[in-house]
Write an enzyme that holds these catalytic residues in place. Structure first.
Site, PDB file in Angstrom:
ATOM      1  N   GLY A  88      62.219 -12.189  13.671  1.00 25.93           N
ATOM      2  CA  GLY A  88      63.566 -12.556  14.109  1.00 25.93           C
ATOM      3  C   GLY A  88      63.777 -14.059  14.217  1.00 25.93           C
ATOM      4  O   GLY A  88      64.808 -14.588  13.782  1.00 25.93           O
ATOM      5  N   HIS A  98      59.514  -5.756  14.842  1.00 27.00           N
ATOM      6  CA  HIS A  98      58.707  -5.318  15.989  1.00 27.00           C
ATOM      7  C   HIS A  98      59.549  -4.892  17.190  1.00 27.00           C
ATOM      8  O   HIS A  98      59.006  -4.430  18.196  1.00 27.00           O
ATOM      9  CB  HIS A  98      57.659  -6.369  16.377  1.00 27.00           C
ATOM     10  CG  HIS A  98      58.176  -7.532  17.151  1.00 27.00           C
ATOM     11  ND1 HIS A  98      58.121  -7.609  18.520  1.00 27.00           N
ATOM     12  CD2 HIS A  98      58.752  -8.672  16.751  1.00 27.00           C
ATOM     13  CE1 HIS A  98      58.639  -8.759  18.930  1.00 27.00           C
ATOM     14  NE2 HIS A  98      59.023  -9.424  17.868  1.00 27.00           N
ATOM     15  N   CYS A 122      60.528 -15.163  25.259  1.00 27.77           N
ATOM     16  CA  CYS A 122      60.406 -16.342  24.409  1.00 27.77           C
ATOM     17  C   CYS A 122      60.701 -17.630  25.146  1.00 27.77           C
ATOM     18  O   CYS A 122      60.751 -18.691  24.559  1.00 27.77           O
ATOM     19  CB  CYS A 122      61.300 -16.191  23.189  1.00 27.77           C
ATOM     20  SG  CYS A 122      60.760 -14.820  22.156  1.00 27.77           S
TER      21      CYS A 122
END
Lengths: 372, 372
Positions: free
Chosen positions: A69, A199, A321
């Site tokens: 991504g 994922h 993240c």
């Protein structure tokens, strides 16, 4: 262990793992090679492009496989911006994008592009009037995610697409969180480009895809690349891509049934939580069906996450993240919450195998932690 | 099918596939997450860093996992160049690098860096005198591969390292082709940085690593990245990394024995080919042990490859990463060959399971194709 952090990452499904193994054994050639091994690999890559294009109602020529991504977001933003830089250098985004959008835009800002951030309603939806007011003659790109992983709120992509219909600005959307959970129709929504990740849908890590509608001009980030028409250097990971498609097709086929089940579980779990201790961030219904963004009243979301982890329950304090950051999420500040309120954020996201029993235990632990 | 294109890509070993599956099942968490699933994944990533550091005699703090060799090359070149741009903007490279080196340097040239290309001897080794003459006060980086996939010739890395010892320029080497085939000792060779790929050593595709010696200043390509100290955005692919290490440790342990076997096979195969029809490009001994860069006299390498493919033998006409290009390889022109001679290039590279019977058949087909 109870795993309720599926928006961060998911375990690979049995079909995805099996697809990986089979492709690794039978289609290991370099798809750029013109010999038999290469042609077999290239053929399988083409088949996967067709499968993915069908799921998003796009054209197979617009599919580019990536390393996930973040890679999809950064490479697509740069490629689109470079391809349209002669038409303008202004880009519009939202305050609740994945960090990789900020990283790509940060790089573009260093190179002279300017970026505006759209206003957000209290329920977590972007304000369409604000978007309209930000569109100028030199606006070349609008990038707004389909749903933020922090708030889970769904954005009105079709409305945004319609609003941009008579403007030169392209519409890109990070659809990583919604892919195979909420239907995506690039044609109906007027989407020019989107980003996907494997994922998050029980496929392999380090694999994803970008879509750029054929006919849209883009420019490669690096000169001289031959793979994927120059979009991205590096040998195509055929086993990863085949595994991604196993997972995606499986999830897309189960989407309708799962959506209903998840919506019920979501509302049920919410009803179990003590209203004095936990509140919902964002719209109650316009949200991902498997996701709750919760606010712990008088507690830090981080503390809730750690205490749950000690009790065998995996939830998330926000985005995986940006764990190093202790700043409150911009998304929540933009929705009008104070920094103190925003620090209460934690997030629960279900998977295909999540059970009511697991949710019951989670609700019980959460109420206990709040002394309720 | 006889597969002799291992320098383009290799099938995953049984251990690598098994390692992938095990890690995907047990360590699927996002290693950035602070909960139990995240910590387990993070722990395994740390273990893999230690394993890789041991193989190259480096420090685990210098290991960064990537999406493969191209990603390692591009990200490392940009990160090092940005980190040293205040000291100069001149970079030296060779004419036989992997295309991704050219792509990274191409991008840097667009940003104002300058690039010089070192001269090459007829045997395929770089000319150290030429390198010396190219080093100026503003040279910040030298990037020369350990062995080119086109010629297979080994470069004198330790000599280059010694030559740079008293110069500010950093030494980066693309070691994708030599990793676990030729010993690499970053400390002894004076290497500041290197690039590795998993799928060339029977590991998974889309996985690789970069090494940058701790203490060397580098600057992230994208601002605001938290993964891997900012080196590269995106969730770490723990199954891919664990699988890479299974393959790398297996290959490193077998290196001495394989080197001897491959050297014998290489010289044996060379002796079977009709000397009037096939010549060797590059040094006969200073080369990868499992690799032959051959010149078909009066034939196109591309034709030889296609005819072999029709007969069930997979070899390569050159680099799989520039198949679209019909230009003769720069590496061969730099070695003093004419364009016609360079067009004769094709390449044979063995794997761990390659047999003498396969080589015998290959030699027979090649001699047949040449009418000998």
């Amino acid at each position: 262990m109870i795993y309720l952090d599926h928006c961060a990452t998911t375990p690979m499904s049995a079909a995805a793992l099996d697809g990986y193994r089979q492709a690794a054994e039978r289609f290991f050639g370099n798809e750029q090679s013109l010999h038999g091994h290469g042609e077999e690999a290239s053929h399988l890559a083409g088949h996967c492009r067709k499968q993915l294009a069908a799921i998003i109602n796009g054209s197979e020529e617009g599919i580019y496989f990536t390393s996930g991504g973040s890679d999809s977001n950064i490479t697509t933003l740069l490629s689109l911006a470079y391809g349209r830089k002669d038409h303008g250098r202004h880009i519009v985004t939202s305050p609740f994008e994945h960090p990789s959008i900020g990283q790509g835009l940060g790089r573009l800002k260093e190179e002279g592009f300017t970026v505006s951030v759209v206003d957000v309603h209290r329920n977590g939806e972007i304000c369409l009037d604000s978007l309209t007011s930000l569109l100028h003659a030199d606006t070349i790109l609008v990038t707004i995610c389909h749903a933020s992983s922090e708030t889970g709120v769904l954005q009105p992509l079709a409305d945004i697409g319609a609003l941009l219909h008579n403007h030169q600005a392209l519409l890109h959307s990070d659809c990583v969180q919604t892919f195979t959970t909420i239907p995506i129709d690039v044609t109906a929504a007027g989407l020019d480009a989107l980003s996907l990740s494997a994922h998050k849908v029980q496929g392999p890590k380090n694999t994803g895809a970008a879509y750029i509608a054929p006919g849209i001009n883009w420019q490669a980030v690096y000169p001289g690349v031959v793979h994927q028409h120059g979009f991205k250097p590096g040998t195509l990971d055929i086993p990863g891509i085949a595994s991604f498609m196993e997972a995606a097709v499986e999830a897309a086929n189960a989407m309708d049934e799962l959506q209903d089940r998840w919506r019920s579980m979501q509302q049920w779990l919410l009803a179990q939580l003590h209203p004095g201790a936990y509140r919902l961030f964002g719209d109650r219904y316009q949200r991902l069906p498997h996701h709750l963004a919760l606010r712990a009243v008088d507690r830090e979301g981080q503390w809730i996450m750690l205490e749950c982890s000690r009790r065998g329950i995996t939830i998330s304090p926000g985005s995986a993240c940006k764990t190093s950051s202790s700043a409150p999420p911009d998304s929540l500040l933009a929705m009008g919450y104070t920094a103190d309120e925003a620090h209460g954020l934690f997030r629960i996201s279900f998977g295909r195998d999540t059970t009511y029993a697991e949710l019951r235990e989670t609700a019980s632990v959460l109420n206990q932690l709040a002394g309720k």
